[in-house]
Design a protein around this motif. Sequence first.
Motif, PDB file in Angstrom:
ATOM      1  N   ASP A  26       0.707  -1.224   0.106  1.00 54.95           N
ATOM      2  CA  ASP A  26       0.019   0.519  -0.406  1.00 54.95           C
ATOM      3  C   ASP A  26       0.575   1.506  -0.005  1.00 54.95           C
ATOM      4  O   ASP A  26       0.438   2.379  -0.386  1.00 54.95           O
ATOM      5  N   ARG A  27       2.463   0.750  -0.077  1.00 58.65           N
ATOM      6  CA  ARG A  27       3.158   2.605  -0.170  1.00 58.65           C
ATOM      7  C   ARG A  27       3.543   2.702  -0.689  1.00 58.65           C
ATOM      8  O   ARG A  27       4.069   3.609  -1.127  1.00 58.65           O
ATOM      9  N   ASP A  28       3.737   1.967  -1.602  1.00 65.51           N
ATOM     10  CA  ASP A  28       4.065   1.917  -2.843  1.00 65.51           C
ATOM     11  C   ASP A  28       2.883   1.647  -4.231  1.00 65.51           C
ATOM     12  O   ASP A  28       3.041   1.045  -5.360  1.00 65.51           O
ATOM     13  N   PRO A  29       1.702   2.699  -4.157  1.00 66.12           N
ATOM     14  CA  PRO A  29       0.941   2.453  -5.449  1.00 66.12           C
ATOM     15  C   PRO A  29       1.677   2.897  -6.606  1.00 66.12           C
ATOM     16  O   PRO A  29       0.711   1.614  -7.223  1.00 66.12           O
ATOM     17  N   GLU A  30       2.725   2.786  -6.811  1.00 66.68           N
ATOM     18  CA  GLU A  30       3.195   3.873  -8.624  1.00 66.68           C
ATOM     19  C   GLU A  30       3.794   2.064  -9.097  1.00 66.68           C
ATOM     20  O   GLU A  30       3.178   1.428  -9.453  1.00 66.68           O
ATOM     21  N   ARG A  31       4.311   1.318  -7.362  1.00 70.83           N
ATOM     22  CA  ARG A  31       4.848  -0.407  -8.707  1.00 70.83           C
ATOM     23  C   ARG A  31       3.662  -0.772  -8.979  1.00 70.83           C
ATOM     24  O   ARG A  31       3.670  -1.736  -9.152  1.00 70.83           O
ATOM     25  N   ARG A  32       2.589  -0.772  -7.726  1.00 76.58           N
ATOM     26  CA  ARG A  32       1.413  -1.480  -7.728  1.00 76.58           C
ATOM     27  C   ARG A  32       0.763  -1.321  -9.088  1.00 76.58           C
ATOM     28  O   ARG A  32       0.171  -2.269  -9.860  1.00 76.58           O
ATOM     29  N   LEU A  33       0.060  -0.085  -9.632  1.00 76.00           N
ATOM     30  CA  LEU A  33      -0.568  -0.357 -10.748  1.00 76.00           C
ATOM     31  C   LEU A  33       0.373  -0.451 -11.853  1.00 76.00           C
ATOM     32  O   LEU A  33      -0.334  -0.956 -12.464  1.00 76.00           O
ATOM     33  N   ASN A  34       1.646   0.183 -11.970  1.00 79.10           N
ATOM     34  CA  ASN A  34       2.575  -0.673 -13.062  1.00 79.10           C
ATOM     35  C   ASN A  34       2.949  -1.907 -13.226  1.00 79.10           C
ATOM     36  O   ASN A  34       2.532  -2.778 -14.173  1.00 79.10           O
ATOM     37  N   THR A  35       2.566  -2.829 -11.818  1.00 79.19           N
ATOM     38  CA  THR A  35       2.603  -4.392 -12.371  1.00 79.19           C
ATOM     39  C   THR A  35       1.447  -4.920 -12.613  1.00 79.19           C
ATOM     40  O   THR A  35       1.315  -5.171 -13.184  1.00 79.19           O
ATOM     41  N   TRP A  36       0.446  -4.246 -12.021  1.00 74.13           N
ATOM     42  CA  TRP A  36      -1.183  -4.125 -12.631  1.00 74.13           C
ATOM     43  C   TRP A  36      -1.051  -3.988 -14.030  1.00 74.13           C
ATOM     44  O   TRP A  36      -1.432  -5.178 -14.732  1.00 74.13           O
ATOM     45  N   ILE A  37      -0.493  -4.070 -14.675  1.00 74.16           N
ATOM     46  CA  ILE A  37      -0.773  -3.495 -16.131  1.00 74.16           C
ATOM     47  C   ILE A  37       0.177  -4.101 -17.053  1.00 74.16           C
ATOM     48  O   ILE A  37      -0.030  -4.322 -17.805  1.00 74.16           O
ATOM     49  N   ALA A  38       1.406  -4.334 -15.908  1.00 70.95           N
ATOM     50  CA  ALA A  38       2.689  -4.990 -16.830  1.00 70.95           C
ATOM     51  C   ALA A  38       1.638  -6.765 -16.856  1.00 70.95           C
ATOM     52  O   ALA A  38       2.317  -7.571 -17.943  1.00 70.95           O
ATOM     53  N   ILE A  39       0.942  -7.146 -16.082  1.00 71.31           N
ATOM     54  CA  ILE A  39      -0.027  -8.382 -15.682  1.00 71.31           C
ATOM     55  C   ILE A  39      -0.956  -8.326 -16.728  1.00 71.31           C
ATOM     56  O   ILE A  39      -1.111  -9.436 -16.988  1.00 71.31           O
ATOM     57  N   THR A  40      -1.414  -7.268 -17.236  1.00 66.09           N
ATOM     58  CA  THR A  40      -2.458  -7.258 -17.524  1.00 66.09           C
ATOM     59  C   THR A  40      -1.644  -7.680 -19.111  1.00 66.09           C
ATOM     60  O   THR A  40      -2.708  -8.221 -20.252  1.00 66.09           O
ATOM     61  N   VAL A  41      -0.657  -6.595 -19.761  1.00 63.16           N
ATOM     62  CA  VAL A  41      -0.194  -6.392 -21.047  1.00 63.16           C
ATOM     63  C   VAL A  41       0.401  -7.755 -21.649  1.00 63.16           C
ATOM     64  O   VAL A  41       0.046  -8.848 -21.957  1.00 63.16           O
ATOM     65  N   THR A  42       0.779  -8.556 -20.263  1.00 62.56           N
ATOM     66  CA  THR A  42       1.079  -9.208 -20.309  1.00 62.56           C
ATOM     67  C   THR A  42      -0.291 -10.732 -21.179  1.00 62.56           C
ATOM     68  O   THR A  42       0.686 -11.653 -22.066  1.00 62.56           O
ATOM     69  N   ALA A  43      -0.880 -11.101 -20.776  1.00 66.07           N
ATOM     70  CA  ALA A  43      -2.422 -11.797 -20.448  1.00 66.07           C
ATOM     71  C   ALA A  43      -2.517 -11.728 -22.071  1.00 66.07           C
ATOM     72  O   ALA A  43      -3.318 -11.943 -22.496  1.00 66.07           O
ATOM     73  N   LEU A  44      -2.850 -10.134 -22.349  1.00 63.02           N
ATOM     74  CA  LEU A  44      -3.369 -10.110 -23.559  1.00 63.02           C
ATOM     75  C   LEU A  44      -2.021 -10.677 -25.367  1.00 63.02           C
ATOM     76  O   LEU A  44      -2.506 -10.299 -25.839  1.00 63.02           O
ATOM     77  N   LEU A  45      -1.052  -9.833 -24.464  1.00 63.47           N
ATOM     78  CA  LEU A  45       0.164 -10.553 -25.711  1.00 63.47           C
ATOM     79  C   LEU A  45       0.721 -11.787 -25.074  1.00 63.47           C
ATOM     80  O   LEU A  45       1.194 -12.082 -26.525  1.00 63.47           O
ATOM     81  N   ALA A  46       0.892 -12.612 -24.680  1.00 61.20           N
ATOM     82  CA  ALA A  46       1.198 -13.722 -24.620  1.00 61.20           C
ATOM     83  C   ALA A  46       0.381 -14.772 -24.029  1.00 61.20           C
ATOM     84  O   ALA A  46      -0.467 -14.692 -24.444  1.00 61.20           O
ATOM     85  N   THR A  47       1.139 -15.900 -25.269  1.00 66.03           N
ATOM     86  CA  THR A  47       0.468 -16.813 -24.558  1.00 66.03           C
ATOM     87  C   THR A  47      -0.122 -17.566 -23.513  1.00 66.03           C
ATOM     88  O   THR A  47       0.151 -17.086 -22.286  1.00 66.03           O
ATOM     89  N   PRO A  48      -1.555 -17.898 -22.790  1.00 62.88           N
ATOM     90  CA  PRO A  48      -1.619 -17.896 -21.564  1.00 62.88           C
ATOM     91  C   PRO A  48      -0.768 -18.822 -20.927  1.00 62.88           C
ATOM     92  O   PRO A  48       0.043 -19.525 -20.871  1.00 62.88           O
ATOM     93  N   MET A  49      -0.860 -17.983 -19.564  1.00 62.62           N
ATOM     94  CA  MET A  49       0.248 -18.090 -18.915  1.00 62.62           C
ATOM     95  C   MET A  49      -0.709 -18.438 -17.136  1.00 62.62           C
ATOM     96  O   MET A  49      -1.167 -17.455 -17.346  1.00 62.62           O
ATOM     97  N   VAL A  50       0.037 -19.371 -16.088  1.00 64.39           N
ATOM     98  CA  VAL A  50      -0.733 -18.878 -15.056  1.00 64.39           C
ATOM     99  C   VAL A  50       0.490 -18.375 -14.142  1.00 64.39           C
ATOM    100  O   VAL A  50       1.433 -17.353 -14.590  1.00 64.39           O
ATOM    101  N   GLY A  51       0.192 -17.671 -13.368  1.00 64.73           N
ATOM    102  CA  GLY A  51       0.537 -16.776 -12.477  1.00 64.73           C
ATOM    103  C   GLY A  51       1.901 -16.447 -12.046  1.00 64.73           C
ATOM    104  O   GLY A  51       2.940 -15.637 -12.808  1.00 64.73           O
ATOM    105  N   ASP A  52       2.578 -17.710 -11.244  1.00 65.60           N
ATOM    106  CA  ASP A  52       4.011 -17.899 -12.007  1.00 65.60           C
ATOM    107  C   ASP A  52       4.733 -17.256 -12.660  1.00 65.60           C
ATOM    108  O   ASP A  52       6.191 -17.029 -12.775  1.00 65.60           O
ATOM    109  N   GLU A  53       4.483 -18.105 -13.960  1.00 66.88           N
ATOM    110  CA  GLU A  53       5.031 -17.407 -15.414  1.00 66.88           C
ATOM    111  C   GLU A  53       4.884 -16.005 -15.677  1.00 66.88           C
ATOM    112  O   GLU A  53       6.063 -15.412 -15.572  1.00 66.88           O
TER     113      GLU A  53
END
Length: 164
Positions: A26-53
């Motif tokens: 909660d102290r680093d909302p910018e990192r959290r937002l960037n991680t949300w975006i990175a996860i979402t873009v990866t879900a859009l662009l990559a082959t389906p992956m599990v969270g660890d991948e």
Amino acid sequence: MTTSNYPVTPGYKAIGAAEIAARIVDRDPERRLNTWIAITVTALLATPMVGDEIATTIQEGVLYVRPRISELVNLGIVVKGPTRPASICGKQAAVILPSNDLLDMVVRRELQLDGSDDDALWAAVGSMILDRVEEEKRRRTREASEAVEAMGPLKAPRSDRRAK
């Protein structure tokens, strides 16, 4: 259990390490937002992956990424797919896929998923996530107001009652 504002703010089920981790996130909302975006873009662009991948792909720790994925699922940005391959630790895990709302947004904005306009994709995904977070905040505020109204007017303590 403190999850009353989840996924708007990180939640935890038990006091201790989980609470400390949620407060750190909660102290680093910018990192959290960037991680949300990175996860979402990866879900859009990559082959389906599990969270660890996905965590490995975006170069974040799995213990940081797994809760962010849960938050994105709760916000309706990504969904858990029907297949459950083994994760890095050997346990079955859901494949993370883009939600229909996310795919619709990509089509509406005519975004390219071929890497030719990653900045526009990153910005659009970030905007969608922030909009969902704000919607969730408004919904929770509205629910809290309705709950207070349902309680009815508060009665002032009667001063004429005396202890016997």
